[in-house]
Design a protein around this motif. Structure first.
Motif, short mmCIF file in Angstrom:
data_model
loop_
_atom_site.label_atom_id
_atom_site.label_comp_id
_atom_site.label_asym_id
_atom_site.label_seq_id
_atom_site.Cartn_x
_atom_site.Cartn_y
_atom_site.Cartn_z
N THR A 131 0.83 -1.21 0.00
CA THR A 131 0.00 0.00 0.00
C THR A 131 0.86 1.25 0.00
OG1 THR A 131 -1.81 -1.13 1.16
CG2 THR A 131 -1.77 1.27 1.28
N VAL A 135 -5.54 7.21 0.21
CA VAL A 135 -5.05 5.84 0.37
C VAL A 135 -4.66 5.58 1.82
CG1 VAL A 135 -3.20 4.24 -0.25
CG2 VAL A 135 -4.30 5.62 -2.02
N ARG A 195 -6.65 2.77 3.81
CA ARG A 195 -5.96 1.48 3.78
C ARG A 195 -4.99 1.23 4.93
NH1 ARG A 195 -6.99 -2.82 0.95
NH2 ARG A 195 -4.74 -3.17 0.61
#
Length: 412
Positions: free
Chosen positions: A23, A187, A191
């Protein structure tokens, strides 16, 4: 015919790393796609009527922010969490991009430039600490090498994208920069999660020297081994930073066009992106500090070769040598620093490492350029070679102590 799976597309060097690492890797590529304003900042300022001494004020503020941000980011990563620190840095830097574009005068431009670099550079210590939280010591080098690979992929694409957008309006650079930072922030928000925090009594334990940590960098300053390693890494980073600072001057002084420097940057990007996954895997089983010393020697040798070059072939050869060194050292220094750090102080150790990187780049911009212009190019190139070799030797000399610390932490 064998089926093509997602895992088969992943270089073997990076297989088995947890989703957190991937990620951050993906977010880093997105973020680096937006590092467009800085390379074209001088041209943007000239269009706004800012020239000469006034330009140096804005560029100086940009460099100063890279010294402030890592120090703040390291503390925040340990105190309020890695995720929150990354969000503050990304959103703050995005807002600062808009402020710089809309700034009405030189001093407001300088303030915005300071905020861009300070906010942006708070992200790395938190991201590095989160990577260290996610993997054990044996896999940290691979995790940091993957992070660096993402930086290079994004930077390589940004180099092409920036020239295309700048020709159509500088405002597009600011839009992409700000948008990419906000995309990475999204993000991070969706995440990523912070690791479980340690018990309060664990945070009261000092570093290897004992004592309480406090809220700042005392835990690092009491670590004698870290205080020996960080300056050595700093010298190596200074030598590497000359490739960004002094190489353009050398190309210019050889009466070559700016396109030649652009081609050299492309050679570096292609080599790093193509070779990084394979070299990292091949060298994974060797002692880290010995590999670091070899790679740093290649970087210093390649930088020194710049002093012998006077044409495209010579500059290309020098770039190839120091690019190979860059590939060899990828992820090692950050991994070693992470392995030295107590779990609750990883943010501050990575903040100290990132600050060392910022100081090295700042020194290259100031001392390096001053040496080139006043003492002469040959003095800079051969001093860089000597300093790089000395730092590499010093790094190897600390191998026993670093291994002893790692063994002690593993036993604990």
């Amino acid at each position: 015919m064998p089926s093509l799976t997602t895992s088969s597309l992943i270089p073997s060097s990076f297989r088995g790393l947890p989703s957190v690492v991937w990620t951050i890797f993906a977010g880093t590529i997105v973020n680096r796609l937006g590092y467009l304003v800085t390379p074209f900042l001088v041209f943007f300022l000239a269009e706004r009527g800012v020239t000469g001494t006034e330009t140096s004020y804005v560029l100086g503020a940009l460099g100063a922010g890279n010294l402030l941000g890592p120090a703040v980011g390291g503390v925040l990563a340990d105190r309020i969490g890695r995720r929150a620190t990354m969000l503050i840095g990304l959103v703050g830097a995005s807002a600062a991009q808009g402020a710089l574009f809309l700034a009405p005068g030189v001093w407001t431009m300088a303030a915005a430039a300071l905020l861009i670099s300070a906010a942006g550079s708070t992200v790395s210590p938190a991201a590095y600490a989160l990577l260290a939280d996610a993997v054990d010591s044996d896999r940290r080098r691979r995790a940091y090498a993957l992070f660096g690979w993402g930086v290079n992929i994004g930077t390589a694409v940004a180099g092409v994208l920036g020239g295309y957008l700048a020709a159509r309006g500088y405002w597009l650079l600011f839009v992409v920069d700000a948008g990419s930072m906000l995309a990475y922030a999204l993000v991070v928000a969706v995440r990523l999660r912070d690791p479980r925090t340690e018990a309060p009594e664990a945070k009261e334990q000092g570093d290897a020297g004992g004592g309480k940590d406090g809220i700042g960098y005392g835990v690092v300053l009491r670590d004698r081994l870290a205080l020996l390693l960080l300056p050595l890494f700093g010298v190596q980073l200074f030598v590497y930073s000359l490739t960004e600072v002094a190489l353009p001057l050398a190309v210019h002084d050889s009466d070559l066009s700016p396109a030649v420097y652009g081609a050299m940057a492309a050679v570096n990007a292609v080599l790093v992106v193509a070779l990084q996954p394979f070299v990292t895997g091949r060298l994974a089983g060797f002692p880290q500090l010995a590999v670091q010393a070899v790679g740093s020697t290649l970087i210093a040798g390649g930088v020194a070769l710049t002093g012998l070059a006077d044409g495209v072939v010579g500059y290309t050869a020098s770039v190839v040598v120091w690019s190979l060194g860059e590939v060899v050292v990828a992820g090692i220094a950050a991994g070693v620093v992470a392995n030295l750090a107590p779990a609750h102080a990883r943010g501050r150790y990575q903040g100290a490492f990132s600050w060392t990187w910022g100081l090295a780049r700042f020194a290259a911009l100031t001392l390096g350029v001053a040496a080139y212009t006043t003492l002469g190019p040959s003095v800079l190139w051969w001093t860089a070679l000597a300093a790089g070799l000395a730092a590499a030797a010093g790094t190897v000399a600390l191998t026993t102590r670093v291994n002893a610390r790692a063994a002690h932490e593993l036993a604990a």
